[in-house]
Design a protein around this motif. Structure first.
Motif, short mmCIF file in Angstrom:
data_model
loop_
_atom_site.label_atom_id
_atom_site.label_comp_id
_atom_site.label_asym_id
_atom_site.label_seq_id
_atom_site.Cartn_x
_atom_site.Cartn_y
_atom_site.Cartn_z
N THR A 15 0.82 -1.21 0.00
CA THR A 15 0.00 0.00 0.00
C THR A 15 0.86 1.26 0.00
OG1 THR A 15 -1.74 -1.17 1.21
CG2 THR A 15 -1.82 1.24 1.24
N LEU A 16 1.89 1.27 0.83
CA LEU A 16 2.77 2.42 0.93
C LEU A 16 4.05 2.26 0.12
CD1 LEU A 16 2.56 2.90 4.82
CD2 LEU A 16 1.06 3.85 3.07
N VAL A 44 8.06 2.14 8.73
CA VAL A 44 7.00 2.28 7.73
C VAL A 44 6.79 0.97 6.97
CG1 VAL A 44 6.26 3.55 5.68
CG2 VAL A 44 7.40 4.75 7.55
N ALA A 45 7.86 0.21 6.76
CA ALA A 45 7.70 -1.10 6.11
C ALA A 45 6.83 -2.02 6.96
CB ALA A 45 9.07 -1.72 5.87
N GLN A 46 6.98 -1.94 8.28
CA GLN A 46 6.14 -2.77 9.15
C GLN A 46 4.68 -2.31 9.11
OE1 GLN A 46 7.66 -3.31 13.13
NE2 GLN A 46 9.67 -3.98 12.41
N LEU A 47 4.46 -1.01 9.03
CA LEU A 47 3.10 -0.52 8.85
C LEU A 47 2.54 -1.00 7.51
CD1 LEU A 47 0.59 1.22 9.41
CD2 LEU A 47 1.88 3.21 8.60
N ASP A 48 3.36 -0.97 6.48
CA ASP A 48 2.94 -1.42 5.16
C ASP A 48 2.53 -2.90 5.18
OD1 ASP A 48 2.51 -0.83 2.41
OD2 ASP A 48 4.39 -1.81 1.89
N GLU A 49 3.29 -3.70 5.90
CA GLU A 49 2.96 -5.12 6.03
C GLU A 49 1.63 -5.30 6.76
OE1 GLU A 49 6.41 -6.51 8.02
OE2 GLU A 49 7.63 -6.64 6.20
N PHE A 50 1.41 -4.50 7.78
CA PHE A 50 0.15 -4.57 8.51
C PHE A 50 -1.02 -4.21 7.60
CE2 PHE A 50 -3.19 -2.40 10.98
CZ PHE A 50 -3.49 -3.37 11.92
N ASP A 69 -4.73 0.86 15.03
CA ASP A 69 -4.78 -0.60 15.13
C ASP A 69 -3.38 -1.20 14.97
OD1 ASP A 69 -7.48 -0.59 15.57
OD2 ASP A 69 -8.04 -1.12 13.51
N TRP A 70 -2.59 -0.59 14.10
CA TRP A 70 -1.20 -1.05 13.92
C TRP A 70 -0.41 -0.87 15.21
CZ3 TRP A 70 3.07 2.64 12.82
CH2 TRP A 70 4.30 1.99 12.62
N ILE A 71 -0.56 0.29 15.85
CA ILE A 71 0.14 0.53 17.11
C ILE A 71 -0.29 -0.48 18.17
CG2 ILE A 71 0.47 2.16 19.01
CD1 ILE A 71 1.99 2.91 16.49
#
Length: 309
Positions: A15-16, A44-50, A69-71
């Motif tokens: 997504t990102l 940001v890569a971890q957020l992207d995976e989420f 929700d990611w946090i």
């Protein structure tokens, strides 16, 4: 460990992901350090995976609920509060860049609050434990020479782990007993080390010259010709070496210990700030907090007015 570019490239279809590489170029153009770039991109890569499991198809569809929700998921993974806070800050910087580049009209992190990092003073390694650790490093193998020099330099100078690992041969002046490092904000500084560490550094220098990878620019060489040591390699070495003498010690704890012992020995706060590469007293207060009361008691006893009258 993948480079920031490799990590960004690995998420190119997320997504990102399409914006990660551009953001990283912007960070590089701003002269951010490798460690800063790696921390930001990893967050940001971890957020992207989420977001792979969410409804957002591109950055404009990411919502505040997605971020929160990611946090929550990061807390659920039992990550430390400081790590979660770092991930939040990385995402915050990314969406701020997206706003500046007009990729989004409004940040999904608007009005969100950074995760709280509880005040947890770091335990100081006492002098007797440090002596025991030094004694365990008195061997004559290449690894012993290297590890003794690295641990002693760490405890003499209080370098950050990334600064210690990033030392080049050209950064080390064995005659003047100084090392020059590139700290946070890419600010260079020169720090002096003591006479005993000078002996350990010289011994390692002679052992290093006999290695087949001696021509490498990195000061710390891995054994068996595996190239230069990384931050992870030095971290693992310190944990392993301290564990061998019954200590549970990590590099950041050694930096806190260096700060305490520097002040306890009568070093000035101004000199400590310079040697540590700090610009504000906030970090000074944080590093000195865990044993401030102990130092205050010792100073009170040493400077007692009644004893001088």
């Amino acid at each position: 460990m993948p480079t920031p570019e490799e990590r960004a490239g690995g998420r190119a279809t997320g997504t990102l992901g399409p914006l990660l590489a551009s953001w990283l170029r912007s960070l590089r153009a701003a002269n951010k350090s490798d460690q800063t770039c790696r921390t930001y991109v990893e967050g940001v890569a971890q957020l992207d995976e989420f977001l792979d499991s969410r409804d957002a198809d591109d950055v404009t569809e990411v919502t505040r609920a997605d971020v929160e929700d990611w946090i929550i998921s990061l807390h659920g993974r039992k990550l430390s509060a400081s790590t979660v806070n770092n991930r939040y800050r990385a995402a915050q910087q990314f969406f701020r860049w997206c706003l500046d580049e007009e990729e989004i009209g409004r940040s999904p992190m608007e009005r969100t609050k950074a995760p709280i990092v509880p005040d947890q003073p770091v335990a100081v390694v006492r002098e007797d434990a440090i002596r025991e650790l030094f004694r365990s490093l008195n061997g004559k193998t290449f690894k012993d020479r290297r590890d003794a020099a690295a641990v002693r330099l760490f405890l003499d100078t209080g370098l950050r782990l990334s600064e210690l690992a990033g030392l080049k041969v050209s950064d080390v002046d064995l005659d003047d007993r100084v090392v020059t490092v590139l700290g946070k904000g890419r600010r260079p500084r020169t720090v002096r080390y003591g006479a005993k560490t000078a002996v350990a550094m010289d011994r390692y220098h002679r052992a290093r010259a006999k290695e087949r990878t001696a021509a490498l620019s990195g000061w710390w060489l891995a054994e068996k010709g595996r190239g230069a040591m990384t931050s992870d390699g030095i971290y693992q070495m310190i944990v392993r070496r301290s564990g061998a003498v019954g200590l549970d010690v990590h590099p950041h704890q050694l930096r806190h210990s260096w700060a305490h012992h520097f002040l306890a020995a009568g070093g000035s706060e101004t000199d400590l700030m310079h040697n540590a590469g700090w610009r504000s007293r906030q970090m000074l207060n944080r590093y000195a907090r865990s044993t401030a009361e102990e130092r205050a008691r010792e100073s009170a006893g040493r400077l007692a007015l009644g004893d001088r009258l």
